[in-house]
Each structure stands twice: as C-alpha cells, then as structure tokens.
Design an enzyme around this catalytic site. Sequence first.
Site, PDB file in Angstrom:
ATOM      1  N   ASP A  76      95.801  32.451  -3.541  1.00 49.73           N
ATOM      2  CA  ASP A  76      96.997  32.799  -3.113  1.00 49.73           C
ATOM      3  C   ASP A  76      97.584  31.194  -2.807  1.00 49.73           C
ATOM      4  O   ASP A  76      97.147  30.487  -1.864  1.00 49.73           O
ATOM      5  CB  ASP A  76      96.933  33.459  -1.780  1.00 49.73           C
ATOM      6  N   MET A 126      96.973  42.135 -10.814  1.00 46.58           N
ATOM      7  CA  MET A 126      96.264  42.348  -9.196  1.00 46.58           C
ATOM      8  C   MET A 126      96.992  43.395  -8.313  1.00 46.58           C
ATOM      9  O   MET A 126      98.216  43.521  -8.513  1.00 46.58           O
ATOM     10  CB  MET A 126      96.177  40.933  -8.761  1.00 46.58           C
ATOM     11  N   GLU A 133      93.577  31.419   0.429  1.00 50.99           N
ATOM     12  CA  GLU A 133      94.921  31.192   0.592  1.00 50.99           C
ATOM     13  C   GLU A 133      95.126  29.684   1.162  1.00 50.99           C
ATOM     14  O   GLU A 133      94.734  29.500   2.147  1.00 50.99           O
ATOM     15  CB  GLU A 133      95.665  32.169   1.377  1.00 50.99           C
ATOM     16  N   HIS A 192     101.349  45.744  -3.363  1.00 58.39           N
ATOM     17  CA  HIS A 192     100.428  46.478  -2.447  1.00 58.39           C
ATOM     18  C   HIS A 192     100.961  47.983  -2.645  1.00 58.39           C
ATOM     19  O   HIS A 192     101.969  48.124  -3.122  1.00 58.39           O
ATOM     20  CB  HIS A 192     100.918  46.616  -0.650  1.00 58.39           C
ATOM     21  N   LYS A 205      91.835  35.138   7.065  1.00 63.19           N
ATOM     22  CA  LYS A 205      92.725  34.520   7.698  1.00 63.19           C
ATOM     23  C   LYS A 205      92.328  34.289   9.048  1.00 63.19           C
ATOM     24  O   LYS A 205      91.492  35.257   9.632  1.00 63.19           O
ATOM     25  CB  LYS A 205      94.066  35.480   7.598  1.00 63.19           C
ATOM     26  N   ASP A 211     103.626  30.251   4.873  1.00 63.47           N
ATOM     27  CA  ASP A 211     103.848  30.845   3.531  1.00 63.47           C
ATOM     28  C   ASP A 211     105.070  29.999   2.717  1.00 63.47           C
ATOM     29  O   ASP A 211     105.833  30.828   2.239  1.00 63.47           O
ATOM     30  CB  ASP A 211     104.015  32.275   3.487  1.00 63.47           C
ATOM     31  N   HIS A 213      95.990  30.100   4.739  1.00 59.26           N
ATOM     32  CA  HIS A 213      95.167  30.580   5.784  1.00 59.26           C
ATOM     33  C   HIS A 213      93.836  29.407   6.012  1.00 59.26           C
ATOM     34  O   HIS A 213      93.307  29.438   7.167  1.00 59.26           O
ATOM     35  CB  HIS A 213      94.548  31.770   5.281  1.00 59.26           C
ATOM     36  N   GLU A 257      90.211  38.244   1.067  1.00 55.74           N
ATOM     37  CA  GLU A 257      91.236  37.147   1.310  1.00 55.74           C
ATOM     38  C   GLU A 257      91.002  37.120   3.084  1.00 55.74           C
ATOM     39  O   GLU A 257      91.369  38.057   3.931  1.00 55.74           O
ATOM     40  CB  GLU A 257      92.519  37.669   1.336  1.00 55.74           C
ATOM     41  N   ASP A 313     104.473  48.629  -1.425  1.00 57.06           N
ATOM     42  CA  ASP A 313     105.417  47.896  -1.673  1.00 57.06           C
ATOM     43  C   ASP A 313     106.174  48.803  -2.997  1.00 57.06           C
ATOM     44  O   ASP A 313     107.550  48.370  -3.240  1.00 57.06           O
ATOM     45  CB  ASP A 313     104.974  46.596  -2.664  1.00 57.06           C
ATOM     46  N   ASP A 368     101.244  31.400  10.543  1.00 60.42           N
ATOM     47  CA  ASP A 368     101.203  31.452   9.014  1.00 60.42           C
ATOM     48  C   ASP A 368     102.675  31.389   8.282  1.00 60.42           C
ATOM     49  O   ASP A 368     103.775  32.149   8.502  1.00 60.42           O
ATOM     50  CB  ASP A 368     100.776  32.896   8.401  1.00 60.42           C
ATOM     51  N   ASP A 426     101.740  33.479  -3.105  1.00 58.79           N
ATOM     52  CA  ASP A 426     101.786  34.113  -1.874  1.00 58.79           C
ATOM     53  C   ASP A 426     102.615  33.488  -0.780  1.00 58.79           C
ATOM     54  O   ASP A 426     102.238  32.942  -0.045  1.00 58.79           O
ATOM     55  CB  ASP A 426     100.309  34.596  -1.206  1.00 58.79           C
TER      56      ASP A 426
HETATM   57  C1  GCO Z   1      99.587  37.506   4.750  1.00 56.84           C
HETATM   58  C2  GCO Z   1      98.546  37.572   3.706  1.00 56.84           C
HETATM   59  C3  GCO Z   1      99.091  38.711   2.777  1.00 56.84           C
HETATM   60  C4  GCO Z   1      97.835  39.047   1.746  1.00 56.84           C
HETATM   61  C5  GCO Z   1      98.654  40.436   1.085  1.00 56.84           C
HETATM   62  C6  GCO Z   1      97.580  40.572  -0.008  1.00 56.84           C
HETATM   63  O1  GCO Z   1      99.016  36.475   5.548  1.00 56.84           O
HETATM   64  O2  GCO Z   1     100.633  38.041   5.129  1.00 56.84           O
HETATM   65  O3  GCO Z   1      98.338  36.394   2.953  1.00 56.84           O
HETATM   66  O4  GCO Z   1     100.301  38.288   2.150  1.00 56.84           O
HETATM   67  O5  GCO Z   1      97.753  38.005   0.681  1.00 56.84           O
HETATM   68  O6  GCO Z   1      98.743  41.178   2.195  1.00 56.84           O
HETATM   69  O7  GCO Z   1      96.654  41.807   0.425  1.00 56.84           O
HETATM   70 MN    MN Z   2      97.953  36.123   0.861  1.00 57.40          MN
HETATM   71 MN    MN Z   3      99.415  34.275   4.318  1.00 56.96          MN
END
Ligand code: GCO
Ligand code: MN
Ligand code: MN
Length: 381
Positions: free
Chosen positions: A247, A90, A219, A56, A185, A259, A222, A183, A59, A257, A289
């Site tokens: 992702d 990306m 993702e 990002h 969610k 991850d 998600h 993306e 970041d 979420d 991700d």
């Molecule tokens: C989340 C998202 C993020 C995005 C990222 C890219 O749930 O936090 O997956 O990680 O992928 O912000 O834009």
């Molecule tokens: Mn993501």
């Molecule tokens: Mn996520």
Amino acid sequence: MLNNYQPKPEHKFTFGLWTVGNRGADPFGTQVREKKTPVELVELLAEVGAYGVNFHDNDLVPIDATASERNQIVSDFKKACSNNGIKVPMATVNLFYEPVFRDGAFTANDARVRHYAIQKTMRAMELGAEFGAEIFVLWGGREGVETDACRRPDEAIKRLREAINYLCEYNIAQNFGYKFAMEAKPNEPRADIYMPTTTAYMAFIETLDHKEMVGVNPEVAHEQMPGLSMYHAVAQAWEAGKLFHIDLNDQYPGRYDQDLRFGSVSVKQMFWMVKFLEDVGYEGMRHFDAHAYRTEDYEGVKDFARGCMRTYLILKEKGERWNADSEIQAILAEIEETNKGSLGSFENLLATEFDRHELASKGLQYERLDQLTMDVIFGVR
Ligand code: GCO
Ligand code: MN
Ligand code: MN
C-alpha cells in the site's frame, strides 16, 4: 533523455475504489465531493492510466443489497472493467464500518460477531474471485482496544489465528487460489491495534496452519506513523518471501493516518523503497492506498492519482541513475572490497587476530555517498 513518466499496464498501478472515491470526510467535517458510482470510478481510473482497481465488498455491493441487486451490480461492474481495460487484482473486506464491529471482528469477545466477520469475509472472497482477484487483503482496523480490561492480547491473537486458519481452509475448499496479505497498523481507529507492524504480522504468520498462503501488505503510512522505516519493513518481508502486496501513500511520522499522495512527504525514503522494489524485481501490484486533499474536486482527484504514479516512475528512473552512476559505483565497490572471507570453524575464528584500531581507522565515505544520492534525487546529477 525523453521520459514523460506515462503509466503503462506493465507498471501494475492499482487504486482502491475507496481511494479515488474518497469524498474528503474526516472526524471533524463532512464530505466535500459528490458521490461517484463504482462504474464512474473505473472510468476515472482508466482515464488517468491505472492498471487495476481493488475494492472492499461494500465499496461495490451495499451491505443490505438483495441477491438480485448484487448480481446486477457485479455484472455492470464487470462490464465497466472490461470496457475500460481495468483489472481487479486484489479484493478485501470491510470489517470496520458497521457498529457490529465496534469491539473488533475476528477478535471480538462475542463469538457470534467473530463468526459473522468470518462469514462476511468468505462472501467477500467469493465476490473477489468472480473478478479474478488473486490477492485478498486483510486489514484488522477494529482489532484492538481502548481498554485492555476487556481481554488479554494473547487471547486476541489466538482468535485471529483461528479466523485466518479457517479462511485458508475455505480458500482451499473453494479452490480460489488466493494469497492473503495481512496489513498492519499501530492505531486508528482503535487506541491500540493488535499486530501493530508488518514485522509483528510476519512472526504471527509463522504460527499459521497454511503459512505459505499468507503474507503481508505493508503500508507506508502505517509504518511511518510510529516512526518506523517502511523501506526496512518491505525489505524484510521481501527477504522472507512474504511481500504479497503493498500500500503506497505517504505520511508525516507521529500523526494520524494521513494517506497522502505517494512520495509527497518522504521523498528519500520512498526513493530507496522504489529502487528496492525495482532492483529485486517485485512483480506484485503497486497499489496506491491514498486519497486526494479535502480541497480538491474530481479534477484534483485525477491530479492526485496521476501524481502518485508519476512520482513512482520518477523515483524508479532516479534509482536507475543511481545504479548507473560511476562515482557511486566506485564507492560501493570499495565497500564491497572489505566484504571478503567467511567465518570458518570455531578454532579458526578463535585463532584469528583482529586489530580493532586498524579496523576502525579508515573513513567509510558514507557522507559522500549520501550526498551523491541527494544529488541524484535533486536531479543535479
Ligand atoms: C486504512 C487502511 C485501509 C486498508 C483497506 C484494505 O488505514 O484505512 O489502510 O485503507 O488498506 O481497508 O483492507
Ligand atoms: Mn492500507
Ligand atoms: Mn492507511
């Protein structure tokens, strides 16, 4: 067979700075790992054998950095990437952290917030382009509501469309050559996020001025949070020519979420998905991700990153075994035997006699097929 599942550049494994740089904070507890700089994180990624890094805007460049600070950071990071052989395929934009986005970014009620969000995205596009990024991910994490009293959802969709159309025009005007990957969610951090699924985005994309420029970034977590099939979402996106990015992580359905490390929960679902990506020849990035457990130090973060890639490569090999398995192929050939003939004219079809009892009389062997699949996954075939 000798296979050490070593990641190689051709596997296109990438990680976000925010993934290996995740310090383990959650809504109930603070950071457990010390901060690493973007340059240190690139070194870590090179050490574990990744192909690329994504970020990002913030970041890499703190939101209040001056122009000269920004340029210094960019030049240091470029050097680190090139010294470590790490690509930046990306880029993305943070439209969720700052309080200004508490009511959303592209869909906020205050037009100035929406315009600021678009401006911030344009600058993030410039930043990514300096590193040669070709995909720009847009995750609308704050584009949603706790109360629907604040706006109608169709109004939010119109605002989202205006923003994406504008950004596509900017992409053309600046000749960046980006493809946007949307993306989805369903919730978190909002109670309800607009565009809750990958397939919702696919319908929305068809209404854009430059729909060829816009695809999706499904993702795992998600799609699985609401109990949907990531594999089916990926396949539909692929079939529509819209799978621009992916992702990879993992998730227990029906929860926040998570991850989690890729493939650490839904082994079977991820087996089908990896096999699909490999079978169809998906050429995009395999982006993880995800982040390491809160229990880990940076050695554990490396274990986590290596684990993501290793599991992908193991599942890829399992898919090859499945494809080469003669018993499995024999069942598939029998299934294919029944897949003959075409619909023909209305007259023909209406004149055809179907014996529905006969059509339903023979078992389809899916139990056997599935157990053979399990045997492949378990490694006993
Ligand atoms: C989340 C998202 C993020 C995005 C990222 C890219 O749930 O936090 O997956 O990680 O992928 O912000 O834009
Ligand atoms: Mn993501
Ligand atoms: Mn996520």
